[in-house]
Structures are given as structure tokens and as C-alpha cells.
Write a protein that holds these residues in place. Structure first.
Motif, short mmCIF file in Angstrom:
data_model
loop_
_atom_site.label_atom_id
_atom_site.label_comp_id
_atom_site.label_asym_id
_atom_site.label_seq_id
_atom_site.Cartn_x
_atom_site.Cartn_y
_atom_site.Cartn_z
N ASN A 74 0.87 -1.16 0.00
CA ASN A 74 0.00 0.00 0.00
C ASN A 74 0.92 1.22 0.00
O ASN A 74 1.76 1.36 0.89
CB ASN A 74 -0.84 -0.09 1.28
CG ASN A 74 -1.62 1.14 1.56
OD1 ASN A 74 -2.24 1.68 0.67
ND2 ASN A 74 -1.58 1.58 2.81
N HIS A 96 -2.70 7.41 -4.21
CA HIS A 96 -2.65 6.10 -3.58
C HIS A 96 -2.44 5.03 -4.64
O HIS A 96 -3.00 5.10 -5.74
CB HIS A 96 -3.98 5.86 -2.85
CG HIS A 96 -4.07 4.55 -2.16
ND1 HIS A 96 -4.99 3.59 -2.49
CD2 HIS A 96 -3.34 4.01 -1.16
CE1 HIS A 96 -4.84 2.53 -1.71
NE2 HIS A 96 -3.84 2.77 -0.89
N LEU A 104 -1.66 0.52 -4.96
CA LEU A 104 -1.51 -0.73 -4.21
C LEU A 104 -1.26 -1.89 -5.16
O LEU A 104 -1.57 -1.83 -6.35
CB LEU A 104 -2.72 -1.00 -3.32
CG LEU A 104 -4.11 -1.14 -3.94
CD1 LEU A 104 -4.33 -2.55 -4.47
CD2 LEU A 104 -5.16 -0.85 -2.88
N THR A 119 -10.48 0.85 -6.32
CA THR A 119 -10.33 0.86 -4.86
C THR A 119 -11.62 1.33 -4.19
O THR A 119 -12.01 0.83 -3.13
CB THR A 119 -9.15 1.77 -4.45
OG1 THR A 119 -8.01 1.37 -5.21
CG2 THR A 119 -8.82 1.65 -2.99
N ASP A 153 -14.57 -0.90 -1.94
CA ASP A 153 -15.10 -0.54 -0.62
C ASP A 153 -16.62 -0.64 -0.63
O ASP A 153 -17.23 -1.19 0.29
CB ASP A 153 -14.64 0.86 -0.23
CG ASP A 153 -15.17 1.26 1.14
OD1 ASP A 153 -15.02 0.46 2.08
OD2 ASP A 153 -15.76 2.34 1.28
N ASN A 192 -9.69 6.84 -4.43
CA ASN A 192 -9.82 5.99 -3.24
C ASN A 192 -10.62 6.72 -2.17
O ASN A 192 -10.96 7.90 -2.32
CB ASN A 192 -8.47 5.50 -2.72
CG ASN A 192 -7.76 6.53 -1.90
OD1 ASN A 192 -8.05 7.72 -2.00
ND2 ASN A 192 -6.83 6.11 -1.07
N ILE A 239 -8.34 -5.81 -5.14
CA ILE A 239 -8.13 -4.77 -4.13
C ILE A 239 -8.22 -5.39 -2.74
O ILE A 239 -9.17 -6.12 -2.42
CB ILE A 239 -9.21 -3.66 -4.23
CG1 ILE A 239 -9.23 -3.03 -5.64
CG2 ILE A 239 -9.01 -2.60 -3.15
CD1 ILE A 239 -8.01 -2.24 -6.01
N TRP A 250 -6.82 -3.65 1.10
CA TRP A 250 -5.93 -2.77 1.87
C TRP A 250 -6.63 -2.40 3.17
O TRP A 250 -7.61 -3.02 3.54
CB TRP A 250 -5.48 -1.56 1.04
CG TRP A 250 -6.47 -0.44 0.85
CD1 TRP A 250 -7.60 -0.49 0.09
CD2 TRP A 250 -6.40 0.87 1.40
NE1 TRP A 250 -8.24 0.72 0.14
CE2 TRP A 250 -7.53 1.59 0.94
CE3 TRP A 250 -5.50 1.54 2.24
CZ2 TRP A 250 -7.78 2.92 1.30
CZ3 TRP A 250 -5.75 2.86 2.59
CH2 TRP A 250 -6.87 3.54 2.11
#
Lengths: 476, 442
Positions: free
Chosen positions: B172, B183, B185, B228, B232, B356, B416, B418
Motif C-alpha cells: 500500500n 494512492h 496498491l 479501490t 469498498d 480511493n 483490491i 488494503w
């Protein structure tokens, strides 16, 4: 064993070493609509080792306490610290602190060692009986109640000569409730905002927390709140925030940005940074009525401790004092950077988590107003007594709290309920708008997340009723 | 002793003491982690654990326990204590016997010997990620790089016997250019698919691209969520699909089976084991085989995620997603669409693109009303073009409304996982129309 860890680390060239035997024992119960879910017993016990070698910090942890494995973990920690050197652009140094010898614990009249599932489920059944029939024509068809005991025991030593032993038991209660009224379904939590009733101490803490009265009163008030269809006023109004709301604000908008490791960028990748810079001590962030402190030494608190996880004595910290940024939260590494002593803010949740800068019990200090006096000269306003949804950006500047129990205020008097008022506001605007605070501080338990791997640490958030002038609220 | 032997000892001991149902899981983990900030390593960690998790039932009374680093004597003591505590409980009307297992488990390739143990040079990867970020325009870089190896064994009173081993590597990176940040990852179960340089470059490029944000007005925008952010949103949909959440009245998906909850183009699956995925396994905590479950098919909610207890309540069979109490997704996968990101941007007259986010919180779990904060690079889109970077946004909407308002899904997807996304998710970018974006009173 702990002495041999320090000895070995030093023989391997570490300029600093510390080790912590850390046990967290847990009993947990869930009662769903009066029916028990599987009970839970947790026991995590192991050793955490931190070393600094050539300015590089390494942390090893294991629950295999065999002599050979622990020796291996020390060696690995030193090896890892050494391996960091090609990418070490900033040496880790620690503030000078007095070494201590201490054996401390929180007060525990009815030992948690004697608490069993009968006690925990019994508590939940009694609470469920209080609310299962609903309130004010609002039914509660789904009730998920949780109770827990968490016992932390630690033995800590470091290469500066500090030796410490501690025991802190905690009790906690939280709940999710689905409310139903004329086809409208709302989920709420008691306490609001996904928080907990909790504190340190033995089983007597249940009485101290007055859980039955609290839950019944909240259920009564929230059953009225979820009926509300009245939108908040669109014009600029005064806002009075209840203790639950001022408490979460103290935590999010004053506590987190005051953590020195964030300020120095160490948490940038995950938990984030801060709007405050290292030289921002003394800047004005709010009105003269903005006062926020953090105090780990409050007896019976959820975030209670007398020495932190680096053996530094705990004390109260004034974060915002009459609108001025007064102090940051430090561990020994950040304190060194600021050329001061640590104020004892270093904590780890488990043997396999490194100690990092944490809040303990963060709260808005009380003022000298009664609730009536706070209301008195509000021509048009909203009293946001509790909340559900909230969030804040990772610099801690842009935050939002959405009311759960809220009321309209007209000419100093509380009128009907208001539906989901949204306070979405920057940190400087928020603290600059505070013009009065109530006399009584109330606290709620919460679990604060930070670090990588993440650590959820027990804290209290607290505050009095707090008045903000000239605010525009949003609606949901 | 091997972990399978430890699990077996606990199983036998519990059965000997009268348990009718036992699930015994022993897990050995070894993890390495480097955290870095301001272009420098801040701490290097190694965590090595052995844990035993035991679920048991006796006379319809149910209990779970975990024990640290158990040896033979401790297992006997731990199991005996657990049985005693169980006997003192009340029987539960929800008690459901553990399933009888007759089938073999799916195998997977979530293991790379190169990521096992402690010998891999993580410093080199960190250095590569930082350098790539700096070259792309960042002036300081933070992040974390984690590798782990996990060996797990399960034995149940329902005849389940399974072993699993897996590795993973997760990077990350957060890059800063002045106040702007980006960001990136990279996450994988093997070294071959791990790309620290690309993650660093992505973070650096976003940081550079989001310098000098311009003002914007709060209002209703079309929203492009990059993977990302999609992940979520999707992980929350996946968690709301838990039958425990539904049965507890805590899900906006309650009472929606076979109903339209999204658009025709949206299909969401969960896999215990999927090629290229990670963190899943061939069996759940009850020893039930994991499988592919289509949660939402062409916009229609097809199933909740079940363990044996919730399945019995709902009159169906387990989907292989136990959690003893709360079923959970393993690897969420959104079916690909047909658009590219550029196509999506061209579709938007007034919108924002968010790379993100963090801090997703719900006002009402039953309506799915929530807000979340875009935290790094975000961009205003006008008339099909990215206009300028923006900061201080908040997505203030509801999950059901967003699922119903998806107008495009990208063909490109990426895995994804993180800090903010705990369920591994193969996520595309999505275009969601008419999303409320708010800003703070300053």
C-alpha cells in the motif's frame, strides 16, 4: 525470560530493547431477540519485543514462549533492524525518561475472574426484557445485545531499567436495534454512534455505568426520534450538541490531529496525517470556549492507565486550551523529535502489536452553563443529542455528524424532534463556533482503530452539552 | 506437533468430554511487515503465531474459544474449561448440528514458496516503490509492505478434514506532492503478480495530477469510482448479504430475494477459491466446502450468504460462508462490463472521479444510507473531460440507490485489499449517476 531478551538484544548490538508479556482474556456474549448466540472465550498470550539497532526500529512478536523461539525472535528483530539501514533516512531516537518500577492496576471490587456467562447473559436478558415490547408505539423487532469482559495483564521491562506489571479489567455493553413504526424501519444503536457503555474495573462497573436506566431512557427517547419527519431548518441556526456528539468530536477533531506520530507523517499510509504541523503548538484553532483534554488517569475509565507501554507515567494532557493548540500526544520517539519528554501516550492492544501513540479518554472540558442556560438565548436552533453516521478526512479537517435524537429549539425552548440533521463542518469553523459549554461531562466507550496491523484500542469519548453559534445544517 | 495433530487432539478431547458438535481449527502464521514514511523505513515487523479455535456444542448449548500456542497439556485444559463453560449455558433454539461432510475440497494456488518464511528481501521492494513514486512526481512517500504465510487445519465432528496453506503479499503506497496525495496498491498471493513499482508509480502520478485543486460546488454528480472505491462499496454489499445481518434486521438487502436491487449489467459473485484471488479457502469454519455463489445476478438478488444455522432458519442450505455466528464473503468479484475508463469519462457531463476513499459509515443499516470520504486524488469531470483536481468531497448517498444507478462498468478489473477493504475484491471501475456529493461548512 524478559531479562534474557533485553540482554540478548544488547549483546547483539541493539542500543535499545524492550519486551512485554501481554495477555488479553475475553468473555463475550451476544443475545439476539432473547436467544443466546454462541458464547466466546478468548485468550491471547504472548511476547512483543522492540529493538532499536543503528537507529532502525524493529518489532517481533510471538505466542510461542519457548526459550529457543523467543531467542530466535530477538535475533530476527535485530536482523530486521539492520536490514532496514539502506532505506533508513531518519534514525529513531527516544526521549530520556526516568526508569520506573511499578505494579499498578485499576480498582476492581468484584473481580472479573469470578464473572461467568450467567452474569453476562443475565445482564443482557434483563436489558432485553426492558425494551423487547418497544416504546411509544415503536416496536423493536430485532435486538442484538452484546456484553463483554476484557482483562489485560502485562509485564514490561526495557533496557533503561524500567520494570512494570499491570492489570486492567474492562466491562462493556453495546447493542443494535431495529425499530419499526408505521412501515418505517430504522436501525439504531444504544449507545448511539456504534459506541459502547464501558469502563475499567470489576463487575461492579455494571452498576456504576447504570446500564439499565441508560438503555431504557435511550430506548424511550430514540423511539420518539425515529418517528420524526421534521427536516432541520435551512437557515443559519445555533446548534447545541449533546455529550455523545461533543465526545466524538473531541476524539476525531482534537485528539487524532494532536497525535504527534500523525503530525510527523508516520501514519500517513493508513490512519492518515494531521492538519497540524510540528510547529503549530500555540496556534489558535477555536474560540476561548474551546477546551479539549485527554486524561488516561480517570478512575474507572475505558482508556485507563497509570503508565503507558513504554513505562512513562500517564498524566492529563490539555490538547486545546481556550482555543489554542497546547499539547500533542507523544511516545518517546516523537517526544525526542520535539525535544521534550514523552507525555505517556504509547499503547499496544496485544502482545503482537507495537506500541504507538494513542488517545485514552478524550473529552471537551466542562463549562459553567446548565442546559436551560444553553437554550435560553437561542432564537432558532437544533439540539443534536446523539448521532449515528460520522466520518472525518485523514487530516482531520472535514467532518460530518448526522443526528439521531435531535430537537428543534425556538426562542429558547425545545420543540419537536428533527430528522437527521447533518453537521458537516471544518475543524477550525467548528471550534471557532463554540460559545458555551454545559457543566456535566458524560463519557461513552469506543474502540479506536489505528496502526498496521490495525489495533482497536479502548477509549472513552466525552464532553458536556456544547453550543455552536451560526451554523448551517444539512439534511439527509 | 503438526497443526492437524493439534486440531485432532482438541476434537477428540471435546468429543470425549461429551460435545456433540466440534469444529477444531488450528492456524500457524508468520508475517513480515515494513512500514515506511517520509521515504524512510519506520519499523520492520515479524509476527509468528500459533492459535487454536474451537467451536463446540453440547445439549444444544454453544460456545467458541481461542487459545494461544497450545501444546498437549494446554489443549486438554482449554477444552475441558470450554466444555465446563458450555455446560453452564442455556440451550439455544437456534442450535443446528454441524454439517456432515462427504465431499473433497477445491484446491487453490494461493501459495508461493518465495513468499513463505523470512528470507524475502522486502527492503528492495519498498525502495522500488518509493523510487517509482518519486520519479512520478511525488516528494515524499509512505506505505506498508506485508507478506504472510498461513497454514491452517480443520477437523470437525461432521467428518470434515481439511488443510490449507497460502501466502500473500500486499503493498500500500501513499505518495505526496505538497498537500496533494495519491494512492497505489498491489496485492497478490504470489510474487509473479506483485508489482511494487507500478503501485509506487500510480501513487506518485495521482499525487502529481492532484496538485492545485480548484473550487467546486456541492450537489448531484455522476460518480466514477475507480477499483479501490468500487471495492469498498462492494465489500459492504457483500457483508450486507450475510444472512445473519439480514436475520438481525441490519441489512438493506432484507426481504429482497429475487427482487431487482441493481441494474442488468451488475452481477456480484463470491468465491471461496478463485484463480488469481487470495485469502479464500476450500472450506468454511464448519468444514462445509466453499463454492461460487452468485449474490446478485443481472441486478437480481439471488442469495444471502449462509452457514448451517442461518441456512436452517431460511429453509435453505449452507453456501459455505461460515463464520460460526456470522457468515461472510471470501473473495468478491464483480463481473466485467464493456467500457474503458476513457469511455466512462466521455459519458459524463458533470461528474467526479474518485481514486480511493475511507471512513465509510452508515446512518441506517436497513436503508443503506451512508457517507464516505474520498481521500486522495479526485477530479472534476465536465463535458466528457477531466477538468481539474478537487478536494474536500464527501459521497453522501445510499447503497440501494447507488446499486440502482450504475450506468457503466469497466472491462478492466483489479484485485483490491488494503486497510479500508478487508474482503479481497476483484473490482472494476463504475459509473454511477446522480450521486450526492457534499462539502464541509468552512
Amino acid at each position: 525470560m524478559l531479562l534474557s531478551v533485553i540482554d540478548l538484544a544488547q549483546r547483539l548490538g541493539a542500543e535499545y530493547a524492550e519486551t512485554r508479556l501481554h495477555r488479553t482474556k475475553q468473555l463475550g456474549c451476544l443475545l439476539r431477540n432473547g436467544v443466546p448466540e454462541p458464547a466466546l472465550i478468548g485468550d491471547a498470550y504472548g511476547i512483543g519485543i522492540r529493538v532499536i539497532h543503528s537507529g532502525a526500529l524493529a518489532f517481533s512478536a510471538t505466542n510461542d514462549l519457548s526459550k529457543e523461539n523467543v531467542k530466535n525472535m530477538v535475533e530476527k528483530a535485530v536482523k530486521r533492524a539492520r536490514a532496514s539501514s539502506p532505506l533508513l533516512r531518519h534514525r529513531v531516537l527516544l526521549s530520556e525518561e526516568k526508569s520506573i518500577k511499578a505494579d499498578w492496576k485499576s480498582e476492581e471490587k468484584k473481580s472479573v475472574d469470578n464473572v461467568d456467562f450467567d452474569d453476562l447473559f443475565g445482564l443482557l436478558k434483563d436489558i432485553d426484557n426492558l425494551i423487547k415490547d418497544g416504546k411509544n408505539d415503536v416496536s423493536f423487532p430485532n435486538r442484538l445485545l452484546a456484553s463483554s469482559i476484557l482483562l489485560e495483564e502485562k509485564i514490561y521491562i526495557n533496557s533503561n531499567g524500567t520494570m512494570m506489571k499491570s492489570r486492567v479489567p474492562r466491562v462493556g455493553f453495546s447493542s443494535y436495534i431495529t425499530t419499526f413504526y408505521k412501515g418505517k424501519i430504522t436501525t439504531i444503536t444504544i449507545p448511539s454512534g456504534y459506541s459502547q457503555l464501558g469502563g475499567s474495573g470489576g463487575w461492579e462497573a455494571i452498576e456504576r455505568l447504570e446500564i439499565f436506566d441508560y438503555v431504557e431512557k435511550e430506548a424511550e427517547n430514540l423511539s420518539l426520534a425515529v418517528k420524526s419527519e421534521q427536516k432541520p431548518p435551512k437557515e443559519i441556526v445555533d446548534v447545541i450538541l449533546g455529550p455523545q456528539v461533543s465526545g466524538i468530536i473531541a476524539h476525531e477533531s482534537a485528539g487524532h490531529p494532536g497525535e504527534a506520530d500523525r503530525i510527523l507523517g508516520r501514519e500517513a499510509a493508513q490512519a492518515g496525517e494531521s492538519y497540524l504541523k510540528p510547529n503549530d503548538l500555540g496556534i489558535k484553532i477555536g474560540s476561548k470556549e474551546a477546551h479539549v483534554s485527554d486524561d488516561p488517569t480517570i478512575p474507572h475509565s475505558n482508556g485507563f492507565y497509570l503508565y503507558d507501554d513504554e513505562g512513562v507515567p500517564a498524566r492529563k494532557r490539555k490538547l486545546i486550551d481556550a482555543g489554542i493548540i497546547r499539547e500533542f500526544l507523544h511516545n518517546r520517539a516523537t517526544a525526542y523529535e520535539f525535544k521534550i519528554s514523552s507525555n505517556g501516550s504509547s499503547r499496544a492492544t496485544s502482545y503482537d502489536r507495537e506500541p504507538i501513540v494513542r488517545m485514552a479518554n478524550t473529552f471537551v472540558e466542562p463549562g459553567d452553563y446548565s442546559l436551560d442556560e444553553l437554550f435560553e438565548d437561542v432564537k432558532l436552533g437544533v439540539y443534536i443529542k446523539s448521532f449515528m453516521e460520522w466520518n472525518i478526512d485523514d487530516k482531520r479537517l472535514n467532518q460530518r455528524y448526522v443526528g439521531l435524537e435531535a430537537y428543534l429549539i425556538e426562542r429558547g425552548e425545545m420543540k419537536g424532534t428533527v430528522k437527521k440533521p447533518v453537521l458537516e463542518i471544518t475543524t477550525p469553523r467548528l471550534w471557532s463556533s463554540v460559545d458555551a459549554r454545559g457543566k456535566e461531562v458524560e463519557f461513552l466507550g469506543a474502540t479506536c482503530g489505528k496502526g498496521d496491523p490495525i489495533q482497536g484500542i479502548p477509549v472513552w469519548t466525552g464532553g458536556p452539552n456544547m453550543r455552536l453559534r451560526a451554523i448551517r445544517l444539512g439534511e439527509r | 506437533m503438526e497443526i492437524i495433530e493439534l486440531a485432532d487432539l482438541a476434537l477428540k478431547e471435546a468429543l470425549k468430554l461429551g460435545a456433540t458438535d466440534v469444529s477444531s481449527i488450528c492456524v500457524k502464521t508468520n508475517g513480515n511487515l515494513i512500514r515506511f514514511s517520509n521515504n524512510s523505513i519506520t519499523v520492520s515487523k515479524n509476527i509468528k503465531n500459533l492459535e487454536l479455535f474451537l467451536y463446540l456444542a453440547k445439549d444444544k448449548k454453544r460456545i467458541m474459544g481461542s487459545s494461544s500456542n497450545p501444546n498437549i497439556e494446554e489443549i486438554k485444559k482449554f477444552t475441558s474449561n470450554l466444555i465446563k463453560a458450555c455446560e453452564a449455558l442455556s440451550p439455544s433454539p437456534d442450535y443446528t448440528p454441524l454439517p456432515r461432510i462427504e465431499t473433497q475440497y477445491l484446491s487453490h494456488g494461493f501459495y508461493d514458496q518465495k513468499l513463505a518464511g523470512d528470507e524475502i528481501d522486502l527492503v528492495e521492494f519498498v525502495e522500488g516503490a518509493i523510487d517509482a513514486s518519486l520519479r512520478a512526481g511525488a516528494n515524499r512517500v509512505a506505505g506498508s509492505l506485508m507478506t504472510s504465510e498461513e497454514n491452517l487445519a480443520i477437523l470437525t465432528s461432521g467428518n470434515a478434514t481439511g488443510q490449507d496453506k497460502r501466502t500473500k503479499i500486499l503493498l500500500n503506497v501513499r505518495a505526496f506532492s505538497g498537500d496533494a496525495s495519491g494512492h497505489g496498491l498491489s496485492c497478490s498471493s504470489n510474487l509473479k503478480n506483485f508489482n511494487p513499482y507500478e503501485a509506487g508509480k500510480e501513487a506518485g502520478e495521482y499525487a502529481k495530477a492532484s496538485i492545485n485543486p480548484n473550487p467546486w460546488e456541492e450537489g448531484v454528480y455522476d460518480l466514477i469510482t475507480l477499483p479501490t472505491v468500487t471495492a469498498d462499496i462492494i465489500q459492504h454489499v457483500g457483508s450486507f448479504a450475510s444472512a445473519f445481518a439480514v436475520d438481525s434486521g441490519l441489512s438493506f438487502l432484507a426481504d429482497k430475494i429475487n427482487q431487482k436491487v441493481s441494474v442488468n449489467d451488475f452481477t456480484l459473485r463470491d468465491y471461496g477459491v478463485i484463480e488469481g484471488g487470495f485469502d479464500g479457502r476450500g472450506f468454511d469454519d464448519e468444514g462445509f466446502p466453499t463454492r461460487e455463489n452468485v449474490i446478485i445476478e443481472e441486478g437480481v438478488l439471488k442469495t444471502y450468504l449462509h452457514n448451517s444455522t442461518t441456512a436452517k432458519k431460511f429453509g435453505t442450505s449452507s453456501t459455505g460462508n461460515a463464520g460460526i455466528i456470522d457468515p461472510h464473503p471470501w473473495n468478491l468479484v464483480v463481473d466485467p462490463g464493456s467500457m474503458s475508463i476513457d469511455d466512462m469519462i466521455r459519458e459524463v457531463k458533470k461528474g467526479v472521479m474518485v481514486t480511493n476513499n475511507w471512513y465509510t459509515r452508515f446512518q441506517n443499516l436497513r436503508t443503506g444510507e451512508y457517507s464516505t470520504i474520498p481521500r486522495d486524488a479526485a477530479f472534476l469531470i465536465e463535458n466528457g473531460k477531466i477538468k481539474h483536481p478537487v478536494v474536500g468531497l464527501r459521497i453522501s448517498d445510499s447503497l440501494p440507490r447507488q446499486l440502482a444507478n450504475i450506468t457503466a462498468i469497466s472491462k478492466e478489473r483489479r484485485w483490491i485489499k488494503w486497510w479500508e477493504v478487508s474482503v479481497p475484491t476483484l473490482a472494476p471501475s463504475m459509473l454511477i449517476k446522480s450521486v450526492v456529493i457534499t462539502k464541509a461548512l468552512g
